[in-house]
Design a protein around this motif. Structure first.
Motif, mmCIF file in Angstrom:
data_model
loop_
_atom_site.group_PDB
_atom_site.id
_atom_site.type_symbol
_atom_site.label_atom_id
_atom_site.label_comp_id
_atom_site.label_asym_id
_atom_site.label_seq_id
_atom_site.Cartn_x
_atom_site.Cartn_y
_atom_site.Cartn_z
ATOM 1 N N MET A 105 42.961 38.887 35.658
ATOM 2 C CA MET A 105 41.794 38.261 35.044
ATOM 3 C C MET A 105 42.084 36.775 34.818
ATOM 4 O O MET A 105 43.246 36.375 34.745
ATOM 5 C CB MET A 105 41.474 38.944 33.702
ATOM 6 C CG MET A 105 41.136 40.416 33.831
ATOM 7 S SD MET A 105 39.696 40.743 34.842
ATOM 8 C CE MET A 105 38.420 40.065 33.817
ATOM 9 N N PRO A 106 41.044 35.953 34.720
ATOM 10 C CA PRO A 106 41.257 34.518 34.521
ATOM 11 C C PRO A 106 42.065 34.189 33.259
ATOM 12 O O PRO A 106 42.776 33.187 33.233
ATOM 13 C CB PRO A 106 39.832 33.959 34.392
ATOM 14 C CG PRO A 106 38.957 34.955 35.067
ATOM 15 C CD PRO A 106 39.622 36.274 34.884
ATOM 16 N N ASP A 107 41.994 35.047 32.238
ATOM 17 C CA ASP A 107 42.731 34.761 31.004
ATOM 18 C C ASP A 107 44.201 35.163 31.085
ATOM 19 O O ASP A 107 44.936 35.060 30.116
ATOM 20 C CB ASP A 107 42.065 35.449 29.815
ATOM 21 C CG ASP A 107 42.129 36.970 29.888
ATOM 22 O OD1 ASP A 107 42.691 37.526 30.869
ATOM 23 O OD2 ASP A 107 41.610 37.624 28.967
ATOM 24 N N GLY A 108 44.633 35.647 32.244
ATOM 25 C CA GLY A 108 46.026 36.037 32.442
ATOM 26 C C GLY A 108 46.273 37.520 32.230
ATOM 27 O O GLY A 108 47.340 38.012 32.557
ATOM 28 N N ARG A 110 45.039 41.720 32.633
ATOM 29 C CA ARG A 110 44.686 42.566 33.764
ATOM 30 C C ARG A 110 43.565 43.503 33.318
ATOM 31 O O ARG A 110 43.445 43.831 32.146
ATOM 32 C CB ARG A 110 45.889 43.355 34.249
ATOM 33 C CG ARG A 110 47.025 42.413 34.691
ATOM 34 C CD ARG A 110 48.047 43.060 35.578
ATOM 35 N NE ARG A 110 47.594 43.531 36.859
ATOM 36 C CZ ARG A 110 47.365 42.790 37.945
ATOM 37 N NH1 ARG A 110 47.486 41.491 37.906
ATOM 38 N NH2 ARG A 110 47.008 43.353 39.082
#
Length: 185
Positions: A105-108, A110
């Motif tokens: 995911m973009p926030d790091g 999953r």
């Protein structure tokens, strides 16, 4: 076999896991309907028998109400125990799906699917009894609660109520009848 993964094996595994999970979810949901039916019959029979005991002025019917409360309580507990046996497999599928098929995911973090059982498990309190804070997006293997009480479905509040009320009330009224509190029958 050398342990290598053939092209398409992961895709088939993903499809098979999703199909099995959907089937397990149907089975667990079917148990919920049975549990509601058991609870409905138990409440109806116990309350009707208590009412009939007063109407007929026969305190022996209070004992019947208490016995039916216990019988439906046990029936619901055994049915719940059978339902709970499906949860470890649901969690295993969730963990496998996360391990093999989660995406970044973009926030790091999953993300993966399904996570229905895990989401329910952490919904109330993501802090485990050992003080660990768990991530609602990262499933862990299914572990039954460690206390003896929590492993006994007949002690689950949603299983024992209202059956325990019918048992206690029926028993109390029967004993009061034996002690002569009610008119002699």
């Amino acid at each position: 076999m050398d342990g290598s993964v053939e092209p398409g094996d992961l895709g088939r595994l993903h499809d098979d896991l999703n199909a099995e999970y959907a089937r397990l979810l149907d089975i667990v949901s079917g148990f919920d309907q049975r549990l509601l039916t058991i609870k409905g019959w138990g409440v109806t029979l116990s309350l009707a028998t208590l009412g009939l005991g007063f109407q007929q002025n026969h305190y022996g019917l209070f004992l019947v109400a208490a016995a039916s409360g216990v019988a439906f309580w046990l029936l619901e507990a055994f049915t719940k125990a059978h339902q709970v046996h499906y949860y470890p497999r649901m969690r295993a599928i969730e963990l496998t799906a996360y391990t093999l098929f989660s995406v970044a995911m973009p926030d790091g973090g999953r993300a993966s699917s399904p996570l229905i059982d895990w989401g329910w498990w952490v919904a109330d309190d993501p802090v485990r009894p050992d003080g660990r804070h768990v991530d609602p997006a990262v499933p862990e293997s299914w572990e039954s609660p460690s206390s003896w009480w929590s492993k006994q479905p007949w002690f689950f509040g949603h299983v024992m109520f209202p059956h325990v009320v019918a048992f206690v009330l029926g028993t109390l009224l029967f004993v009061l009848g034996l002690l002569g509190v009610f008119d002699q029958i």
